[in-house]
Structures are given as C-alpha cells and as structure tokens.
Motif scaffolding. Structure first.
Motif, PDB file in Angstrom:
ATOM      1  N   THR A  72       0.783  -1.352   0.029  1.00  0.00           N
ATOM      2  CA  THR A  72       0.046  -0.046  -0.101  1.00  0.00           C
ATOM      3  C   THR A  72       0.947   1.466  -0.101  1.00  0.00           C
ATOM      4  N   HIS A 115       5.846   2.892  -4.360  1.00  0.00           N
ATOM      5  CA  HIS A 115       6.027   3.147  -5.563  1.00  0.00           C
ATOM      6  C   HIS A 115       7.064   2.199  -6.506  1.00  0.00           C
ATOM      7  N   GLY A 120       1.528  -5.418 -13.617  1.00  0.00           N
ATOM      8  CA  GLY A 120       0.137  -4.422 -13.824  1.00  0.00           C
ATOM      9  C   GLY A 120      -0.185  -3.664 -12.787  1.00  0.00           C
ATOM     10  N   ARG A 121       0.214  -3.870 -11.758  1.00  0.00           N
ATOM     11  CA  ARG A 121       0.146  -2.798 -10.572  1.00  0.00           C
ATOM     12  C   ARG A 121       0.820  -1.519 -10.790  1.00  0.00           C
ATOM     13  N   ASP A 122       0.471  -0.454 -10.290  1.00  0.00           N
ATOM     14  CA  ASP A 122       1.006   0.594 -10.465  1.00  0.00           C
ATOM     15  C   ASP A 122       2.465   0.788  -9.659  1.00  0.00           C
ATOM     16  N   VAL A 123       3.171  -0.072  -9.805  1.00  0.00           N
ATOM     17  CA  VAL A 123       4.507   0.002  -9.199  1.00  0.00           C
ATOM     18  C   VAL A 123       5.534  -0.198  -9.924  1.00  0.00           C
ATOM     19  N   VAL A 124       6.990   0.193  -9.847  1.00  0.00           N
ATOM     20  CA  VAL A 124       8.171   0.001 -10.757  1.00  0.00           C
ATOM     21  C   VAL A 124       8.579  -1.317  -9.631  1.00  0.00           C
ATOM     22  N   ARG A 183      10.516  12.213  -9.887  1.00  0.00           N
ATOM     23  CA  ARG A 183       8.997  12.409  -9.228  1.00  0.00           C
ATOM     24  C   ARG A 183       9.060  13.818  -8.418  1.00  0.00           C
ATOM     25  N   ARG A 198       8.598  -5.133 -17.190  1.00  0.00           N
ATOM     26  CA  ARG A 198       7.923  -4.359 -18.233  1.00  0.00           C
ATOM     27  C   ARG A 198       7.083  -5.377 -19.026  1.00  0.00           C
ATOM     28  N   ASP A 199       5.847  -5.304 -18.841  1.00  0.00           N
ATOM     29  CA  ASP A 199       4.992  -6.261 -19.875  1.00  0.00           C
ATOM     30  C   ASP A 199       5.531  -7.824 -19.924  1.00  0.00           C
TER      31      ASP A 199
END
Length: 217
Positions: free
Chosen positions: A29, A32, A74-78, A101, A211-212
C-alpha cells in the motif's frame, strides 16, 4: 491490497521489508517501487542475464520469486530485480526515480525466501522458509538506500540492514555456506559457479525492471 493501517503494513515508513507473496501484499500500500530479492536463484539469474544483454520473461521462469513478480505485473509500481551484484545500482536507480518524481518514493523490499523440500517431516514440505542469503541481500539493498539518503526505514528493514552491515565482510562466505547453497550444490555440483557469482558485491550497474511480463535492463 493491504490496509494501510494494518500493524504489519509498515505504512508510515519509506523503506519497508517483508517476506514472500503475502508479505509483498502487506507492504504494498502506497509503495512506488518494489525491489524483489531471491539471492541464490531468480533475481540473481535475472541480473546475470541482463549483464549479458538478455531479457527474462516471467512466462519462462519458475519459483516463488517469479510468481511474486507476476502478481505485481500490472500494478502501479516499478518492479526491480536486486542481487548482491547490483544492490548499489538499484539504490541509485531508486534515488533517480525519486528525483524525477520530485517527491518521496516509497520502497517495498520483498525477500522471496525458500520452500522446504520433502524430508523427514513431509507435512512441512513446501512451507516458506526464512533464508539467510535473502536476509543479507535485502539488508544490503537497505544499506545502499541509506547510503544515498533514503533512510526512513521500518524496523524490519533496519534489522536486515544491521545484519548486513555487521556481517558485510563475511557475507560472501555466509551466503556460499548457507543451507540453501548447500542444497543447490548438493543437487547439482555444477551450480557452485552460480553460487559464487551470487556472492559478488557491486560488480554491475544493470538494474532489470519488469515491463510487460519481461525483466529487461
């Protein structure tokens, strides 16, 4: 997604650490960046492949660490792959992301651990096992993050960092002599060279990123 108020979520800290897929969910939670550590298997292999200019597709990979990575896709994390070989480069990449950022980047370090294998107690086969090599390498990443000024660490991350700091001169030997290394080389003596490669510290600048469905530098 874990509840940010959960006592095990480490939500108030910038650098967090937990174990396995369930641990990743606990500390995800607000994060990033996720740094995945599987010192003697997956992430070191990913780093070694990247050093040779090769990508690693999750579809072709096995083990808990690749499963954790797949769950994060697919989560919004690197998602970054870390080993002892590139731990400082990983910290510097995270610092660069933070500077891009223009705000504090929250880092979730996930140590994959190992699975117990069939033995005298077959009922425990497949259970997640604490692995000292992952503890040391996760701690090495925390130590490198502290070195670049990203130092608001959770107690869990701080303990791992202290373990690495106190044992840094012995880390190569300890990883190579660990139960995990003995298990690997006992099953296949040819893996001794891989274990040696996994114990080398700060020898590459590559930082594989997911990535992907593919880890690439």
């Amino acid at each position: 997604m874990s509840d940010s108020t959960a006592p095990l979520g480490q939500a108030k800290y910038q650098v967090r650490l937990d174990w396995g897929r369930a641990g990743a969910e606990r500390i995800l939670t607000g994060a990033h960046v996720v740094v995945l550590v599987d010192a003697l298997q997956f992430t070191t292999a990913v780093v070694l492949a990247a050093e040779q200019g090769t990508e690693t597709a999750l579809a072709d990979a096995r083990g808990d660490a690749s499963g954790i990575a797949a769950a994060l896709a697919g989560r919004d994390v690197v998602v970054l792959a870390a080993s002892l070989r590139n731990r400082t480069a990983v910290a510097e990449r995270i610092l660069a992301l933070q500077e891009e950022r223009g705000e504090r980047v929250v880092v979730a370090i996930v140590a994959a651990g190992e699975r117990t294998r069939a033995g005298a107690d077959a009922a425990r086969d497949g259970e997640l096992r604490f692995a000292i090599e992952d503890q040391l390498v996760a701690g090495a990443v925390v130590d490198a993050l502290v070195g670049v000024g990203i130092d608001h660490t959770s107690p869990e991350a701080a303990v791992a960092s202290a373990a690495f700091e106190g044992l840094r001169h012995a880390a190569t030997h300890l990883i190579g002599a660990s139960g995990s290394a003995m298990e690997l080389t006992g099953a296949d003596p040819g893996l001794r060279a891989d274990v040696r490669l996994a114990t080398q510290r700060d020898v590459t600048r590559v930082v594989p990123e997911l990535r992907d469905g593919v880890f690439r530098a």
